[in-house]
Each structure stands twice: as structure tokens, then as C-alpha cells.
Design a protein around this motif. Structure first.
Motif, PDB file in Angstrom:
ATOM      1  N   ILE A  28       0.837  -1.202   0.000  1.00 16.44           N
ATOM      2  CA  ILE A  28       0.000   0.000   0.000  1.00 16.44           C
ATOM      3  C   ILE A  28       0.871   1.251   0.000  1.00 16.44           C
ATOM      4  N   TYR A  29       1.967   1.214   0.748  1.00 17.18           N
ATOM      5  CA  TYR A  29       2.893   2.354   0.768  1.00 17.18           C
ATOM      6  C   TYR A  29       3.451   2.614  -0.626  1.00 17.18           C
ATOM      7  N   LYS A  30       3.842   1.558  -1.327  1.00 15.94           N
ATOM      8  CA  LYS A  30       4.405   1.720  -2.667  1.00 15.94           C
ATOM      9  C   LYS A  30       3.366   2.288  -3.645  1.00 15.94           C
ATOM     10  N   ILE A  31       2.134   1.830  -3.511  1.00 16.51           N
ATOM     11  CA  ILE A  31       1.089   2.318  -4.406  1.00 16.51           C
ATOM     12  C   ILE A  31       0.809   3.799  -4.136  1.00 16.51           C
ATOM     13  N   ARG A  32       0.779   4.188  -2.861  1.00 16.07           N
ATOM     14  CA  ARG A  32       0.583   5.604  -2.537  1.00 16.07           C
ATOM     15  C   ARG A  32       1.701   6.462  -3.137  1.00 16.07           C
ATOM     16  N   GLU A  33       2.949   6.007  -2.953  1.00 12.98           N
ATOM     17  CA  GLU A  33       4.079   6.784  -3.460  1.00 12.98           C
ATOM     18  C   GLU A  33       4.088   6.805  -4.984  1.00 12.98           C
ATOM     19  N   ILE A  44       1.423   6.827  -6.905  1.00 14.16           N
ATOM     20  CA  ILE A  44       0.411   7.810  -7.307  1.00 14.16           C
ATOM     21  C   ILE A  44       0.939   9.225  -7.094  1.00 14.16           C
ATOM     22  N   ARG A  45       1.641   9.449  -5.989  1.00 14.72           N
ATOM     23  CA  ARG A  45       2.229  10.777  -5.754  1.00 14.72           C
ATOM     24  C   ARG A  45       3.220  11.129  -6.863  1.00 14.72           C
ATOM     25  N   TYR A  46       3.997  10.140  -7.289  1.00 13.35           N
ATOM     26  CA  TYR A  46       4.995  10.368  -8.336  1.00 13.35           C
ATOM     27  C   TYR A  46       4.313  10.739  -9.650  1.00 13.35           C
ATOM     28  N   ILE A  47       3.232  10.044  -9.969  1.00 13.82           N
ATOM     29  CA  ILE A  47       2.501  10.316 -11.209  1.00 13.82           C
ATOM     30  C   ILE A  47       1.918  11.720 -11.179  1.00 13.82           C
ATOM     31  N   LYS A  48       1.423  12.151 -10.030  1.00 15.74           N
ATOM     32  CA  LYS A  48       0.761  13.443  -9.902  1.00 15.74           C
ATOM     33  C   LYS A  48       1.723  14.575  -9.527  1.00 15.74           C
ATOM     34  N   SER A  49       3.031  14.298  -9.552  1.00 15.15           N
ATOM     35  CA  SER A  49       4.001  15.318  -9.138  1.00 15.15           C
ATOM     36  C   SER A  49       4.090  16.470 -10.124  1.00 15.15           C
ATOM     37  N   SER A  50       3.738  16.227 -11.390  1.00 16.55           N
ATOM     38  CA  SER A  50       3.751  17.291 -12.389  1.00 16.55           C
ATOM     39  C   SER A  50       2.771  16.944 -13.500  1.00 16.55           C
ATOM     40  N   GLN A  51       2.346  17.965 -14.228  1.00 15.91           N
ATOM     41  CA  GLN A  51       1.423  17.741 -15.337  1.00 15.91           C
ATOM     42  C   GLN A  51       2.102  16.949 -16.448  1.00 15.91           C
ATOM     43  N   ALA A  52       3.399  17.186 -16.660  1.00 18.05           N
ATOM     44  CA  ALA A  52       4.130  16.458 -17.702  1.00 18.05           C
ATOM     45  C   ALA A  52       4.175  14.969 -17.392  1.00 18.05           C
ATOM     46  N   MET A  53       4.416  14.634 -16.106  1.00 22.08           N
ATOM     47  CA  MET A  53       4.463  13.229 -15.722  1.00 22.08           C
ATOM     48  C   MET A  53       3.083  12.584 -15.869  1.00 22.08           C
ATOM     49  N   LEU A 105      -5.057  -0.856  -9.454  1.00 25.84           N
ATOM     50  CA  LEU A 105      -4.940  -2.170 -10.094  1.00 25.84           C
ATOM     51  C   LEU A 105      -5.356  -2.123 -11.566  1.00 25.84           C
ATOM     52  N   GLU A 106      -6.280  -1.241 -11.902  1.00 25.71           N
ATOM     53  CA  GLU A 106      -6.685  -1.121 -13.298  1.00 25.71           C
ATOM     54  C   GLU A 106      -5.565  -0.514 -14.143  1.00 25.71           C
ATOM     55  N   TYR A 107      -4.693   0.268 -13.526  1.00 25.33           N
ATOM     56  CA  TYR A 107      -3.564   0.883 -14.228  1.00 25.33           C
ATOM     57  C   TYR A 107      -2.262   0.101 -14.009  1.00 25.33           C
ATOM     58  N   LYS A 108      -2.377  -1.130 -13.547  1.00 18.34           N
ATOM     59  CA  LYS A 108      -1.183  -1.907 -13.177  1.00 18.34           C
ATOM     60  C   LYS A 108      -0.177  -1.983 -14.325  1.00 18.34           C
ATOM     61  N   SER A 109      -0.638  -2.297 -15.524  1.00 13.20           N
ATOM     62  CA  SER A 109       0.288  -2.460 -16.653  1.00 13.20           C
ATOM     63  C   SER A 109       0.952  -1.138 -17.019  1.00 13.20           C
ATOM     64  N   ALA A 110       0.239  -0.020 -16.864  1.00 15.26           N
ATOM     65  CA  ALA A 110       0.836   1.287 -17.157  1.00 15.26           C
ATOM     66  C   ALA A 110       1.920   1.612 -16.132  1.00 15.26           C
ATOM     67  N   PHE A 111       1.695   1.272 -14.868  1.00 14.91           N
ATOM     68  CA  PHE A 111       2.729   1.467 -13.843  1.00 14.91           C
ATOM     69  C   PHE A 111       3.985   0.655 -14.178  1.00 14.91           C
ATOM     70  N   SER A 112       3.780  -0.590 -14.575  1.00 16.51           N
ATOM     71  CA  SER A 112       4.919  -1.461 -14.891  1.00 16.51           C
ATOM     72  C   SER A 112       5.693  -0.929 -16.091  1.00 16.51           C
ATOM     73  N   LEU A 113       4.967  -0.399 -17.089  1.00 15.98           N
ATOM     74  CA  LEU A 113       5.631   0.152 -18.269  1.00 15.98           C
ATOM     75  C   LEU A 113       6.422   1.405 -17.913  1.00 15.98           C
ATOM     76  N   GLN A 158      10.641   2.462 -18.235  1.00 11.53           N
ATOM     77  CA  GLN A 158      11.104   3.610 -19.000  1.00 11.53           C
ATOM     78  C   GLN A 158      11.697   4.715 -18.140  1.00 11.53           C
ATOM     79  N   ASP A 159      11.341   4.780 -16.900  1.00 17.96           N
ATOM     80  CA  ASP A 159      11.762   5.887 -16.033  1.00 17.96           C
ATOM     81  C   ASP A 159      12.599   5.331 -14.881  1.00 17.96           C
ATOM     82  N   ARG A 160      13.887   5.606 -14.895  1.00 21.41           N
ATOM     83  CA  ARG A 160      14.781   5.096 -13.857  1.00 21.41           C
ATOM     84  C   ARG A 160      14.522   5.734 -12.496  1.00 21.41           C
ATOM     85  N   LEU A 161      13.920   6.933 -12.515  1.00 23.01           N
ATOM     86  CA  LEU A 161      13.651   7.611 -11.245  1.00 23.01           C
ATOM     87  C   LEU A 161      12.424   7.036 -10.529  1.00 23.01           C
ATOM     88  N   PHE A 162      11.637   6.271 -11.271  1.00 17.77           N
ATOM     89  CA  PHE A 162      10.431   5.680 -10.695  1.00 17.77           C
ATOM     90  C   PHE A 162      10.803   4.351 -10.036  1.00 17.77           C
TER      91      PHE A 162
END
Length: 664
Positions: free
Chosen positions: A322-327, A329-338, A376-384, A388-392
Motif C-alpha cells: 500500500i505504501y508503494k502504491i501511494r508513493e 500515485i504521488r509520483y505520477i501526480k508530481s507534475s502535469q508532464a508526468m 490495479l486497473e492501471y497496473k500495466s501502465a505502472f509497470s511500463l 522507461q523511467d529510472r527515477l520511478f
């Protein structure tokens, strides 16, 4: 009315200013006033006055850019003038989080004199005492702080609203609240005294400032109209250092103060290790033969609390994921570009959900469930994105995603069942049995999982559930039996799935205890007296029960038992026999079990008394809006600072007055 031949009255004879905007015409003996702006026709009779014409001009939509102040009587215009504050200042030293303390304030004397003079013409109906009580009732109902009466803004508002109102101090409004509490308490006392059935209780623990704890004692009962009611009776403090016997003494004192210690049926509590005082209360009441079944149905563990604890165990086991999923989501929402990058990846993976990623409110587990469900519905997008992103670096692994999916499936089961619990504000006890049985069957299946992680988690949940089931399955089954849509059929349906080859023994045990409970109600029915039941034993049954009463010796108690046994053996059908022989009532969505028993009381007079007591017992004490809360109840700072007597008065009277308003 046709006014083609009406005669226009000379307006010079009409002195009111409203006639500047109206034409007065007369046809025969009828006078009509016609608005010059919208042509609306109103009464123009001299006996009708001009107030209705003035009110129309104020509202007339076609009459724009006109000064309406001339239409308002002088005394009304004076009352509408704002109250000027001639001189006031604030203590600059006070803390920012404190309310404004008035240091020096006075009202413009000329204006006050003028206002008071004009108000005197309408002050004959003003009642200061009633206004004070209205203010106190408002504070009680909405939970406002008592010191609001000393706030500068409140004082200015009240003086502008009603100059005749004499401002009150916090001590005075507190005294008024206590007086209202005493009056409302007497009403509740009379209601409890006249009840045709038993009373079930619930105990809620509240936290105050420091180590102070409070018990909120509430009564549940089915009233004379067969409506399920709840009344908060007491809000008392308990020291964490108190022993179980000392805490039991606090509760028993409250019960005797209300004179209901001989009228109890059950007590619902959290079921934690600190609740042994409930067992002490049960033992005391059983010794005096005040309880049905020698207290076998007295202990009721709050099902919502039990299920929330099982959910909490589940979330703790999945804590790292759950901690990883929260973080993530925070990473995805950190900027509009992301976020744009992530959305493109979701489109590439053909993810067609309209749900958006969002963080949860960790104090409500339904919010955490929704966060996991969408993630969970976005699981494959998270994995992709991880590729592609080493910072993630906080993305869950494939195994963690699988575990999150399994746990979310468990949470969905609990979520749907908790929603069923919360559909009614005071749900009757009959609705719980099938829901709890469904959870029981799910746990049995989860424990058989080949995944060690899942099976171990299920075993941990089942240990808590089994403790609840052992204590409460009898009460759940009896309540389901008293639902005419099911009777014993629901028990006969679920028990083979739960117990397998030993199910018949468990069904027979439930039948025996139902018969014993019915026999007990037949002896203690209103045909004798509810408050002075007899002490007797129903022998030869697996559900042997002792009759409730006050322990007083009755020389004819043996005769009552003899009469009960011989009347049944002579072929006279009991309520229980007739109820079992009658066909099941058709199942429908709008069924109200209390209404059914209200209608069928003449056919089943004794069984209806049993239904009144059993169905009124709260299987859950959690209100619908708090059913998913993970934390306990905490008093706010204002309430924690009050004296114990005032705190209890405000908590109880708020519940009583709100209930009265809701039912009116």
C-alpha cells in the motif's frame, strides 16, 4: 373580471404612497387595484388596507430602478439600520487560535435609544426567557461551543436582530442547557418506564484529553408503535486504572438511576480484551434472575467493529505494498508532464477505465480500497513506466500486484456487507445472519488457498471471526428465525455449508434454545408481569434457560410451569407451533419485519413479545456514517474542557432533541 366599463377612482383622494403605482377602478360595488407596471389586479377595497399592495411593489419584477424604502414603514426602516460599534478593541496578546476576547466595546447610545424606542412598539410579544431557551437548544442541537454567546460577532448579530434581547454569559447559557437536559431526561424516563418490552444497551468508548476515557451508554428498544428507537442515556468518565469491577459499578449506577436494571435484554460492546466489565455486569444481573436465558443472549459483540478489525489486519499485512502504491500515485501526480506521460502509457496499454488515480484517506478503509481498486486497473501502465523511467523506483513488483489484487477482492466482500449494514440507521437484528454466514463461508474458502500468504492472512482473520461466531451465532440465528420470510429455513440452508456432517446437531441446538426462550416469554408475558418474572427452569432441553425476574418468591410459580406444560400437552397450539406451521411470507425488497409483527401480534401475542425483544437488540452500534472509520471516537477540545455534568447534559440532550425533530 371584465373591467371594460369600470370607473377609475380619483387618485387625489387616496393618501397612501402606494397609489402612485396603482390605478384604483370600481365596477359596481367591487374595487380593484391595478399595478401600473405589470397590470396585476389586487383588491382595492378600503377594508383591505394597503399592506398587500406595498408587498407586491417590493416584489414586482417590472418595477425596476425605483426606491422601495419609501414603501417600508418608518419603524421597520429604523430596525434595519446596522448597529454601529462606537469603540472596541482586541487584546493583542491573546493567542491566534483562541476566540476573540472583547476588551472594550460599547454601542452608539443615540442609535440604541432610537432602536429601543421603535422596538418597544412591537416588544409586547417578546419573551426573553423563551429566547434564551431557544438559544440554548440551538447550541445543544448543533454542538456549538458554550462560549459563543460571549463572542463579539455573536453579540453584534443578536443586537441587530433583536435589540430587546438581554445578552447572556457562558455560565447562564450553561445553566439553561442543564435545565433543558433535566426536562428532556424526564421525558425519556417516562418513555422507558412505559415500554412493553425489554431494553438493549450499547457501550461506546470515547477518548478525551490525556488518559481520560468516556463511556457512552445508549438504549435500543421497540416502542409501542413497533418503531426501533435509540436514546443515549449517559456519557460518563472512566479512569483507565479502574478495575473491571469498578467500571461495572459505574455502568450499574447508571442503570439503577434510570431504573432499567431489571428490564435489560442484551448489551452490545466492542469485544476487546478491555471489555471484561460487561461480563461482570452480566453475572450480577444473572444472579438476580433479571436476564432471559441466564444471560446467554446478553453479550453481543459489535459486528461492524469485528469486521473493521479483520480489515485492519488485512491492510497491515499489505502495508508495504500500500505504501508503494501511494508513493507511485504521488509520483505520477508530481507534475502535469508526468501525468500526461502516464496517460499516454495507459492508452498504449488499452486501459479504458474512466476512473482517475487518487490518494486515499487513511482513516477510512473504504477510501484505501478505492485507491487500490483504481491502481490495479492501471497496473500495466505502472509497470511500463517503471521500465522507461529510472527515477520511478517505488513501483510494486508483479508478485506484490498479485497480492494487492487478492486482498482487494477480500476488501470488496467486506465493503459490500458493510454497505448492507448501513442502509438503515437502526437496522433490526434479523438482517445480519445471512450476511455473517456469507463471510463465514468466504473465510473457509480463503483458508484453503494454495498461496501461503493468502491462507495465513485468512487464518488470522478467521481466528477473530470464530471468537465472534461462538458468542453471537445464537442471537443471530434466533433473530433470523423471527423473520417470517425465513423462520428456520435460513439456518437449515447455511449450517450444512458451515458445519458439514455435524450441521443437524447445531440446527437442533438452535431449535431447542428457541423453544426454551419462547417458554420463558410465555411465563413472563404481560399476562403476568414483565417486571416481576418467575424463576424457573425449562428442563429436558439442550437450551435450558432460567426465567427472568426480581428474585422474589412466588408460591404459585410451580403452578405457572404446570399450566404451561399441560396446556401444550393437551393439544392447544402455542404461538410457536402456529408460527412454524404457517407458510413463509414472500420475500420482497420493501419488507419491514417490525411492521409485520405489529400486524400479527393478535395471532402470536407471546411470540411477538419475544420478537420485540430480540429484533430490538443492536448487532452493530456503529452509525452508518462511521462504519468505515479506522480510528476511535475522540472528544473535541471544547467538549473536553467542560465539567462532567455539563458534558453529559449536552451529549444526551442533543441526541434526544435531534431524535424528536427527526420523528416530527
Amino acid at each position: 373580471m371584465d373591467l371594460s366599463d369600470a370607473v377609475t377612482v380619483n387618485s387625489s383622494r387616496l393618501k397612501s404612497v402606494v397609489w402612485n403605482d396603482f390605478d384604483r377602478v370600481k365596477k359596481g360595488d367591487i374595487c380593484v387595484a391595478i399595478c401600473r407596471h405589470c397590470k396585476k389586479r389586487l383588491s382595492g377595497s378600503s377594508t383591505s388596507g394597503t399592506s398587500h399592495l406595498r408587498n407586491h411593489l417590493i416584489r414586482c419584477q417590472r418595477r425596476s430602478n425605483h426606491d422601495i424604502t419609501q414603501l417600508i414603514p418608518a419603524r421597520e426602516r429604523k430596525r434595519e439600520r446596522p448597529l454601529a460599534i462606537a469603540n472596541f478593541s482586541f487584546n493583542q496578546e491573546q493567542k491566534k487560535d483562541e476566540g476573540l476576547n472583547l476588551v472594550n466595546i460599547k454601542f452608539d447610545s443615540d442609535q440604541m435609544k432610537d432602536d429601543n424606542a421603535s422596538a418597544a412598539t412591537v416588544g409586547s410579544n417578546y419573551d426573553q426567557r423563551r429566547s434564551q431557551f431557544d438559544l440554548a437548544r440551538m447550541i445543544i442541537i448543533h454542538g456549538y461551543p458554550l462560549n459563543m454567546v460571549e463572542h463579539v460577532g455573536f453579540k453584534v448579530f443578536v443586537k441587530n436582530l433583536q435589540p430587546l434581547f438581554e445578552l447572556v454569559t457562558m455560565n447562564k447559557i450553561e445553566a439553561d442547557c442543564l435545565e433543558i437536559y433535566e426536562k428532556e431526561k424526564q421525558k425519556v424516563f417516562e418513555v422507558l418506564d412505559k415500554l412493553p418490552g425489554r431494553i438493549s444497551l450499547s457501550i461506546d468508548a470515547w477518548a478525551g484529553s490525556g488518559d481520560v476515557r468516556f463511556f457512552c451508554l445508549a438504549a435500543y428498544f421497540v416502542d409501542e408503535s413497533w418503531q426501533l428507537k435509540k436514546k443515549i442515556l449517559n456519557f460518563v468518565s472512566v479512569d483507565s486504572s479502574h478495575t473491571d469491577d469498578m467500571q461495572a459499578d459505574v455502568i450499574m449506577t447508571c442503570l439503577m438511576d434510570w431504573d432499567i436494571d431489571r428490564k435489560l435484554f442484551s448489551m452490545t460492546f466492542d469485544g476487546s480484551s478491555s471489555d471484561f466489565f460487561v461480563l461482570r455486569i452480566r453475572d450480577r444481573l444473572s444472579q438476580n434472575r433479571f436476564l432471559y436465558g441466564n444471560g446467554q443472549l446478553f453479550e453481543v459483540r459489535c459486528v461492524a467493529t469485528v469486521l473493521n478489525r479483520m480489515v485492519q489486519d488485512t491492510l497491515e499485512a499489505l502495508g508495504e505494498v500500500i505504501y508503494k502504491i501511494r508513493e507511485s500515485i504521488r509520483y505520477i501526480k508530481s507534475s502535469q508532464a508526468m501525468l500526461d506521460t502516464f496517460n499516454k502509457l495507459a492508452q498504449r496499454e488499452s486501459i479504458e477505465t474512466e476512473k482517475c488515480l487518487s490518494l486515499d484517506n487513511s482513516s477510512r478503509w473504504d477510501s484505501t480500497y478505492r485507491m487500490l481498486e483504481v491502481a490495479l486497473e492501471y497496473k500495466s501502465a505502472f509497470s511500463l513506466l517503471r521500465e522507461q523511467d529510472r527515477l520511478f523506483t517505488v513501483c510494486p513488483s508483479d508478485v506484490e500486484w498479485e497480492r494487492a489484487g487478492a486482498v482487494t477482492g477480500y476488501l470488496n466482500v467486506f465493503l459490500e456487507i458493510m454497505k448492507d449494514f448501513s442502509r438503515s440507521r437502526y437496522p433490526t437484528a434479523n438482517i445480519y445472519f445471512p450476511l455473517i454466514c456469507d463471510i463465514h463461508l468466504k473465510l473457509i474458502g480463503w483458508c484453503k488457498s494454495s498461496d501461503d500468504y493468502i491462507s495465513s492472512l485468512a487464518l488470522k482473520m478467521r481466528s477473530k471471526f470464530d471468537e465472534y461466531w461462538d458468542k453471537c451465532s445464537l442471537g443471530l440465528a434466533v433473530a433470523a428465525f423471527l423473520d417470517p420470510r425465513f423462520k428456520m429455513k435460513l439456518v437449515e440452508y447455511y449450517f450444512p455449508q458451515i458445519y458439514g456432517s455435524t450441521s443437524l446437531e447445531h440446527v437442533d441446538e438452535i431449535c431447542g434454545r428457541i423453544k426454551a426462550l419462547y417458554n420463558e416469554h410465555s411465563i413472563g408475558s404481560p399476562l403476568s408481569t414483565l417486571h416481576h418474572g418467575q424463576a424457573w427452569q425449562v428442563g429436558g432441553s439442550t437450551g435450558s434457560l432460567s426465567g427472568p425476574g426480581n428474585g422474589a418468591k412466588d408460591r404459585l410459580v410451580g403452578f405457572d410451569k404446570f399450566l404451561n406444560e399441560t396446556s401444550q400437552s393437551d393439544g392447544a397450539k402455542s404461538d410457536l407451533d402456529k408460527y412454524l406451521e404457517d407458510p413463509l411470507f414472500p420475500r420482497n425488497v420493501d419488507f419491514n419485519v417490525l411492521n409485520w409483527w405489529k400486524v400479527h401480534t393478535p395471532r402470536y401475542p407471546i411470540l411477538s413479545l419475544m420478537a420485540r425483544n430480540v429484533l430490538g437488540a443492536p448487532m452493530s452500534k456503529v452509525v452508518p456514517e462511521s462504519v468505515f472509520d479506522m480510528g476511535g471516537k475522540v472528544l473535541d477540545r471544547d467538549r473536553s474542557s467542560l465539567s462532567l455534568a455539563t458534558l453529559q447534559a449536552l451529549m444526551c440532550s442533543q441526541d434526544w432533541i435531534r431524535s424528536e425533530l427527526e420523528s416530527s
